[in-house]
Design an enzyme around this catalytic site. Structure first.
Site, PDB file in Angstrom:
ATOM      1  N   PRO A  80       7.508 -41.926  36.230  1.00 41.56           N
ATOM      2  CG  PRO A  80       9.337 -43.065  37.115  1.00 41.56           C
ATOM      3  CD  PRO A  80       7.995 -43.292  36.510  1.00 41.56           C
ATOM      4  CG  ASN A  81      11.857 -38.137  37.129  1.00 42.07           C
ATOM      5  OD1 ASN A  81      11.725 -37.417  38.123  1.00 42.07           O
ATOM      6  ND2 ASN A  81      12.607 -39.238  37.146  1.00 42.07           N
ATOM      7  NE  ARG A 119      14.329 -36.425  33.136  1.00 39.52           N
ATOM      8  CZ  ARG A 119      13.960 -37.679  32.941  1.00 39.52           C
ATOM      9  NH1 ARG A 119      12.688 -37.958  32.703  1.00 39.52           N
ATOM     10  NH2 ARG A 119      14.847 -38.651  32.980  1.00 39.52           N
ATOM     11  CE1 TYR A 168      13.301 -38.420  28.353  1.00 43.90           C
ATOM     12  CE2 TYR A 168      14.736 -36.821  29.428  1.00 43.90           C
ATOM     13  CZ  TYR A 168      14.347 -38.126  29.216  1.00 43.90           C
ATOM     14  OH  TYR A 168      15.002 -39.147  29.863  1.00 43.90           O
ATOM     15  CG  ASN A 202       7.519 -42.846  28.777  1.00 39.39           C
ATOM     16  OD1 ASN A 202       8.352 -43.492  29.429  1.00 39.39           O
ATOM     17  ND2 ASN A 202       7.843 -41.778  28.052  1.00 39.39           N
ATOM     18  CB  ALA A 237      13.829 -44.426  35.700  1.00 43.02           C
ATOM     19  CG  ASP A 285       5.753 -59.899  37.892  1.00 37.77           C
ATOM     20  OD1 ASP A 285       6.253 -60.308  36.830  1.00 37.77           O
ATOM     21  OD2 ASP A 285       6.218 -60.172  39.016  1.00 37.77           O
ATOM     22  CD  GLU A 305       8.830 -50.394  27.338  1.00 42.02           C
ATOM     23  OE1 GLU A 305       9.990 -49.944  27.285  1.00 42.02           O
ATOM     24  OE2 GLU A 305       8.566 -51.575  27.657  1.00 42.02           O
ATOM     25  CG  HIS A 364      10.866 -45.560  26.334  1.00 40.68           C
ATOM     26  ND1 HIS A 364      10.849 -45.272  27.677  1.00 40.68           N
ATOM     27  CD2 HIS A 364      10.704 -46.907  26.221  1.00 40.68           C
ATOM     28  CE1 HIS A 364      10.699 -46.400  28.357  1.00 40.68           C
ATOM     29  NE2 HIS A 364      10.587 -47.405  27.495  1.00 40.68           N
ATOM     30  CB  ILE A 365      10.021 -38.909  24.682  1.00 40.13           C
ATOM     31  CG1 ILE A 365       8.579 -38.846  25.195  1.00 40.13           C
ATOM     32  CG2 ILE A 365      10.380 -37.651  23.896  1.00 40.13           C
ATOM     33  CD1 ILE A 365       8.345 -37.784  26.257  1.00 40.13           C
ATOM     34  CB  SER A 366      14.980 -40.069  24.403  1.00 40.72           C
ATOM     35  OG  SER A 366      15.029 -41.024  25.460  1.00 40.72           O
ATOM     36  NE  ARG A 424      18.799 -40.563  27.101  1.00 43.35           N
ATOM     37  CZ  ARG A 424      17.906 -40.186  28.000  1.00 43.35           C
ATOM     38  NH1 ARG A 424      16.627 -40.525  27.860  1.00 43.35           N
ATOM     39  NH2 ARG A 424      18.279 -39.465  29.038  1.00 43.35           N
TER      40      ARG A 424
END
Length: 204
Positions: free
Chosen positions: A66-67, A74, A79, A131, A134, A144, A155, A157-159, A164
């Site tokens: 999402p997002n 954003r 990001y 990624n 949230a 699961d 997995e 994550h950009i940031s 954070r």
């Protein structure tokens, strides 16, 4: 009965001519054989694109949650300014340089991401770069799904989520993944790609 010198010369000439012709024929056959053999070798060294795709190409899924469709708009200070389309094009180009197909999918919906994970387990996908956005922090359903498939998943994550807000410090998905890369921007996706290739080589 003795043969005259003239007939002996004629017989010798005929025999020598036959030997020359036989030698020439064998020489030509040798050239033809080497040419045919060379063509066969060239065909083996230069397989068609279809053969490469069918026999040599791997398949990696780039999955964004999402997002992430808002990349470039954003919070660019967090990001970056590059878009999701740029990320996907860069990863496809990287995949092509390693004879690997990179398929891309983004969704804001939990169920669609789960369905994609399930299908990746059945369609020959050899690795997943994910990624979860949230969903990372609370989606036990996605956790699961990751645990329930056989495809290795990293997995990303950009940031740096650990620098954070506190709620971002926990990933319910990471324990089911083979690894996690955070805080390196788009470079993290590339590192995940190379890690998956190394894992696949080890399995092969």
């Amino acid at each position: 009965m003795l043969l005259s010198d003239e007939k002996l010369c004629e017989k010798r000439y005929t025999s020598e001519l036959y030997e020359i012709l036989l030698y020439d024929r064998m020489f030509l056959m040798g050239i033809l054989f080497r040419c045919c053999q060379g063509n066969d070798l060239n065909r083996k060294r230069s397989p068609s694109a279809t053969m490469l795709k069918g026999l040599n190409m791997g398949k990696i899924l780039l999955l964004n949650g999402p997002n992430l469709n808002l990349l470039g708009k954003r919070e660019p200070g967090v990001y970056g300014k590059e878009t999701l389309d740029q990320l996907e094009q860069n990863m496809k180009a990287l995949g092509a340089s390693f004879e690997t197909e990179v398929s891309c999918f983004q969704s804001n919906h939990e169920g669609e991401l789960i369905d994609k994970l399930h299908s990746a387990n059945e369609d020959g996908t050899q690795g997943i770069i994910f990624n979860p956005g949230a969903f990372t922090h609370y989606s036990y359903a996605i956790r699961d799904a990751v645990a329930g498939i056989q495809v290795p998943l990293i997995e990303v994550h950009i940031s740096n989520v650990h620098a954070r807000e506190e709620f971002r410090h926990t990933s319910v998905i990471a324990p089911a993944a083979i690894g996690q890369i955070v805080g390196l921007g788009f470079k993290g996706y590339e590192l995940a790609f190379h890690a998956l290739l190394d894992i696949q080589k080890g399995r092969g």
